[in-house]
Design a protein around this motif. Structure first.
Motif, PDB file in Angstrom:
ATOM      1  N   GLN A   1      48.567  68.779  70.218  1.00  0.00           N
ATOM      2  CA  GLN A   1      48.317  69.674  68.973  1.00  0.00           C
ATOM      3  C   GLN A   1      47.342  70.614  69.076  1.00  0.00           C
ATOM      4  O   GLN A   1      47.435  71.735  68.620  1.00  0.00           O
ATOM      5  N   THR A   2      46.085  70.238  69.628  1.00  0.00           N
ATOM      6  CA  THR A   2      45.154  71.138  69.634  1.00  0.00           C
ATOM      7  C   THR A   2      45.377  72.342  70.623  1.00  0.00           C
ATOM      8  O   THR A   2      45.351  73.760  70.351  1.00  0.00           O
ATOM      9  N   ILE A   3      46.045  72.170  71.713  1.00  0.00           N
ATOM     10  CA  ILE A   3      46.625  73.248  72.825  1.00  0.00           C
ATOM     11  C   ILE A   3      47.500  73.988  72.143  1.00  0.00           C
ATOM     12  O   ILE A   3      47.444  75.292  72.152  1.00  0.00           O
TER      13      ILE A   3
ATOM     14  N   ILE B   1      48.687  79.483  69.704  1.00  0.00           N
ATOM     15  CA  ILE B   1      49.033  80.233  68.577  1.00  0.00           C
ATOM     16  C   ILE B   1      48.132  81.220  68.254  1.00  0.00           C
ATOM     17  O   ILE B   1      48.168  82.455  68.139  1.00  0.00           O
ATOM     18  N   PHE B   2      46.914  80.645  68.044  1.00  0.00           N
ATOM     19  CA  PHE B   2      45.580  81.571  67.835  1.00  0.00           C
ATOM     20  C   PHE B   2      45.385  82.801  68.936  1.00  0.00           C
ATOM     21  O   PHE B   2      45.316  83.986  68.592  1.00  0.00           O
ATOM     22  N   LEU B   3      45.829  82.417  70.253  1.00  0.00           N
ATOM     23  CA  LEU B   3      45.440  83.457  71.189  1.00  0.00           C
ATOM     24  C   LEU B   3      46.705  84.267  71.204  1.00  0.00           C
ATOM     25  O   LEU B   3      46.408  85.690  71.466  1.00  0.00           O
ATOM     26  N   LEU B   4      47.829  84.056  70.825  1.00  0.00           N
ATOM     27  CA  LEU B   4      48.892  84.775  70.753  1.00  0.00           C
ATOM     28  C   LEU B   4      48.693  86.003  69.419  1.00  0.00           C
ATOM     29  O   LEU B   4      48.864  87.132  69.897  1.00  0.00           O
ATOM     30  N   ILE B   5      48.181  85.420  68.672  1.00  0.00           N
ATOM     31  CA  ILE B   5      47.837  86.180  67.279  1.00  0.00           C
ATOM     32  C   ILE B   5      46.811  87.414  67.820  1.00  0.00           C
ATOM     33  O   ILE B   5      46.879  88.456  67.527  1.00  0.00           O
TER      34      ILE B   5
END
Length: 168
Positions: free
Chosen positions: A6-8, A13-17
């Motif tokens: 879940q953390t990964i 998602i954060f890195l994609l944004i």
């Protein structure tokens, strides 16, 4: 294990944004720089247009001005360097009056040299102009040098320079 996945997932998602934002910023900045360079003012082309110079006249001016523009760059670089030296000296704890005088004198000399290059540049232009173009150049010089604006700050009620401006 599930918590780690879940953390990964959220990290991805954060890195994609972040990547999408960086890419969008890059595209925006690239587009802005293109529009700024295409809208840039070209004084040589402006002179050619206003004075209605022929291609031959324009080429002559460019040839005459090669040395002028090289000199401009050298003088402006030295003037800039000297301005920074002046700021550094003024910012020091105990500015030396002798050093400040030396630096301001140096700035004045280079400012004079830059003005002389400007004079040479306009003499080069004038040397290839016909009589009608010379009249247009005279009017353009008055506008560029904002000669009329200086009269606002003059305290003379009657001045021959104002009369010159009115005649043009």
């Amino acid at each position: 294990m599930e918590k780690k996945q879940q953390t990964i997932k959220w990290l991805n998602i954060f890195l994609l944004i972040i990547n999408i934002s960086a890419f969008a910023t890059f595209l925006y900045m690239n587009q802005t720089q293109k529009s700024e360079t295409s809208d840039a003012f070209n004084s040589d082309e402006y002179l050619k247009e206003v004075l209605q110079l022929t291609d031959k006249q324009f080429e002559e001016i460019m040839e005459l001005d090669q040395k002028v523009f090289r000199n401009y760059q050298v003088l402006i670089d030295i003037q800039c360097e000297t301005n920074f030296e002046l700021v550094k000296e003024l910012s020091s704890e105990n500015p030396s009056e002798d050093e400040l005088k030396r630096l301001t004198d140096k700035i004045g000399k280079y400012h004079t040299a830059v003005k002389r290059q400007t004079v040479t540049h306009f003499q080069n232009i004038k040397s290839v102009c016909d009589e009608d173009q010379k009249l247009l150049l005279d009017k353009l010089l008055l506008e560029m040098m904002e000669a009329g604006d200086q009269c606002e700050y003059c305290n003379k009620a009657s001045c021959s320079r104002r009369n010159q401006l009115d005649k043009k």
